[in-house]
Design an enzyme around this catalytic site. Structure first.
Site, mmCIF file in Angstrom:
data_model
loop_
_atom_site.group_PDB
_atom_site.id
_atom_site.type_symbol
_atom_site.label_atom_id
_atom_site.label_comp_id
_atom_site.label_asym_id
_atom_site.label_seq_id
_atom_site.Cartn_x
_atom_site.Cartn_y
_atom_site.Cartn_z
ATOM 1 N N HIS A 207 0.797 -1.231 0.000
ATOM 2 C CA HIS A 207 0.000 0.000 0.000
ATOM 3 C C HIS A 207 0.825 1.274 0.000
ATOM 4 O O HIS A 207 0.277 2.368 -0.083
ATOM 5 C CB HIS A 207 -0.937 0.032 1.214
ATOM 6 C CG HIS A 207 -0.211 0.286 2.504
ATOM 7 N ND1 HIS A 207 0.473 -0.680 3.181
ATOM 8 C CD2 HIS A 207 -0.039 1.428 3.224
ATOM 9 C CE1 HIS A 207 1.027 -0.166 4.256
ATOM 10 N NE2 HIS A 207 0.733 1.116 4.308
HETATM 11 C C1 UD1 Z 1 -1.978 5.467 5.989
HETATM 12 C C2 UD1 Z 1 -0.661 5.936 6.629
HETATM 13 C C3 UD1 Z 1 0.374 4.819 6.484
HETATM 14 C C4 UD1 Z 1 -0.137 3.504 7.017
HETATM 15 C C5 UD1 Z 1 -1.444 3.171 6.306
HETATM 16 C C6 UD1 Z 1 -2.020 1.869 6.770
HETATM 17 C C7 UD1 Z 1 -0.201 8.355 6.537
HETATM 18 C C8 UD1 Z 1 0.631 9.388 5.887
HETATM 19 N N1 UD1 Z 1 -0.127 7.108 5.998
HETATM 20 O O1 UD1 Z 1 -1.739 5.339 4.594
HETATM 21 O O2 UD1 Z 1 1.535 5.181 7.211
HETATM 22 O O3 UD1 Z 1 0.817 2.477 6.779
HETATM 23 O O4 UD1 Z 1 -2.368 4.241 6.549
HETATM 24 O O5 UD1 Z 1 -3.145 1.543 6.053
HETATM 25 O O6 UD1 Z 1 -0.887 8.643 7.487
HETATM 26 N N2 UD1 Z 1 -9.048 4.770 1.919
HETATM 27 C C9 UD1 Z 1 -10.291 4.203 1.890
HETATM 28 N N3 UD1 Z 1 -10.843 3.823 3.081
HETATM 29 C C10 UD1 Z 1 -10.209 3.987 4.258
HETATM 30 C C11 UD1 Z 1 -8.942 4.580 4.268
HETATM 31 C C12 UD1 Z 1 -8.374 4.961 3.094
HETATM 32 O O7 UD1 Z 1 -10.902 4.018 0.845
HETATM 33 O O8 UD1 Z 1 -10.777 3.609 5.302
HETATM 34 C C13 UD1 Z 1 -8.424 5.162 0.638
HETATM 35 C C14 UD1 Z 1 -8.771 6.538 0.226
HETATM 36 O O9 UD1 Z 1 -8.932 6.514 -1.149
HETATM 37 C C15 UD1 Z 1 -7.556 7.363 0.576
HETATM 38 C C16 UD1 Z 1 -6.444 6.342 0.427
HETATM 39 O O10 UD1 Z 1 -7.015 5.082 0.762
HETATM 40 O O11 UD1 Z 1 -7.404 8.465 -0.227
HETATM 41 C C17 UD1 Z 1 -5.272 6.619 1.309
HETATM 42 O O12 UD1 Z 1 -5.665 6.712 2.685
HETATM 43 P P1 UD1 Z 1 -4.765 7.534 3.740
HETATM 44 O O13 UD1 Z 1 -5.217 7.329 5.113
HETATM 45 O O14 UD1 Z 1 -4.578 8.903 3.263
HETATM 46 O O15 UD1 Z 1 -3.341 6.841 3.588
HETATM 47 P P2 UD1 Z 1 -2.942 5.300 3.554
HETATM 48 O O16 UD1 Z 1 -2.361 5.013 2.235
HETATM 49 O O17 UD1 Z 1 -4.018 4.397 4.062
#
Ligand code: UD1
Length: 368
Positions: A207
């Protein structure tokens, strides 16, 4: 009596805070814990499933920030967390890990004059293109109490000029959750549901933006996967971010066509524990999974150029290979050569008692 706001935001936070909340609730004469969920992760499979599996009580406050760019997400957490801290006036705010919610809540708290404890302090990948590295560096600069998982983390902090009195080596709190839940995870039926035979499959998680936001990198990793899957079935629980990018790159068909690769939804804590603890091999770009496989002696191939957890390589079962197809393939072949790496060691204080040491460190600092 210490009033502590414990913060969770994203998936890797829940298994770190659960043992701390549980320990605080047991020591009622010493602690009044509150739980704040920023809502950085909000899908059932990324959040609610973990509350249930880890027996975490509903948060006292939910900030419901959701997804956005880094600036907007960090800003939203700050704006919504500030009134909570002002109202509650805790003695401490405790943040864990390195996600955007960690930095946002630490920054709000110190500016309100509230002391901050950072669990998992001092980890450094030395790669400043990683958003998590920026979150780690800044959180550690401003926190009052730096609770480290390993000796190397303490050395990193001291070399950045952080005084030794602010640092306390407590061990790895994720491993508290691992110990507590291994037996419960045995009741999971996930391996039967996927028709897997123990020790005869691999697990993949992916991821990191550096791997999944760039189609050439993703493709290189995927080529290695197709080869590995010729020898061993590979189970791939797909993170929502990765699913979104696969669709954007038009890679759906290639993934669906991969023989022997099982694409599944993200799993809850217990199902995932059951899955990787019985795997022959784990391939991942996660931080926490490098640690969990080290404790269980499962060979781990890390699909990143660096790790902020070098002890999993020096003592544990981890090999860091990056995203080069051939390097991944070679590392997987080497790891498959022995079902369990037999010369691995469990790092000091990764013993299931870290939450107790964290609480004791808070008490030792008290209200001052
Ligand atoms: C975040 C953390 C990362 C951690 C990861 C675990 C930061 C900078 N990054 O990354 O360190 O390893 O979480 O998962 O804080 N999304 C969904 N549903 C959710 C959550 C996310 O659909 O419940 C999708 C959304 O499209 C979003 C993307 O995932 O834009 C990224 O989510 P985000 O929390 O920004 O970062 P992660 O890549 O999950």
């Amino acid at each position: 009596m210490l009033k502590v706001i414990n913060v969770v935001g994203a998936r890797p936070n829940f298994m770190k805070v659960a043992p701390i909340m549980e320990a605080m609730k047991r020591r009622t004469a010493e602690f009044t814990p509150l739980l704040v969920h920023t809502g950085q992760h909000y899908d059932t499979s990324m959040s609610a499933a973990f509350f249930q599996d880890l027996e975490l009580a509903e948060p006292n406050v939910h900030l419901e920030v959701g997804s956005a760019s880094h600036a907007r997400q960090t800003a939203a957490v700050m704006e919504r967390f500030e009134p909570v801290v002002s109202r509650e006036q805790p003695d401490w705010v405790l943040v864990v890990g390195d996600v955007n919610s960690t930095l946002a809540c630490a920054l709000v708290s110190v500016k309100l004059g509230i002391k901050v404890a950072h669990v998992e302090a001092g980890l450094r990948s030395r790669d400043r293109t990683m958003p998590e590295e920026i979150n780690r560096l800044l959180t550690d600069q401003i926190a009052d109490l730096l609770l480290t998982p390993s000796e190397d983390a303490g050395a990193n902090l001291r070399s950045e000029g952080i005084p030794a009195e602010r640092i306390s080596f407590v061990g790895n709190v994720m491993i508290d959750s691992l110990h507590k839940n291994l037996e419960r995870a045995a009741a999971s039926t996930i391996r039967e549901e996927l028709s897997l035979t123990d020790k005869q499959y691999a697990v993949l998680t992916l991821h990191r933006p550096s791997n999944v936001d760039d189609s050439a990198t993703f493709s290189r990793i995927w080529s290695a996967l197709e080869d590995i899957a010729a020898t061993l079935p590979v189970v791939f629980p797909i993170h929502p971010r990765t699913r979104k990018m696969i669709k954007e790159f038009g890679l759906n068909t290639r993934l669906a066509a991969a023989q022997n690769v099982r694409l599944i939804e993200p799993l809850g804590y217990l199902d995932f524990l059951s899955l990787y603890s019985n795997a022959r091999l784990v391939l991942t770009d996660s931080g926490g999974i490098q640690e969990e496989t080290t404790v269980l002696g499962i060979p781990c191939v890390t699909l990143r150029e660096t790790t902020e957890r070098p002890i999993t390589v020096t003592l544990g079962t981890n090999t860091v290979v990056g995203s080069d197809t051939e390097k991944i393939r070679q590392a997987a072949i080497a790891a498959l050569g022995h079902a369990r790496k037999n010369n691995f060691r469990i790092p000091p204080l990764w013993d299931g008692h870290t939450a107790t040491r964290i609480l004791n460190a808070l008490i030792a600092r008290g209200l001052h």
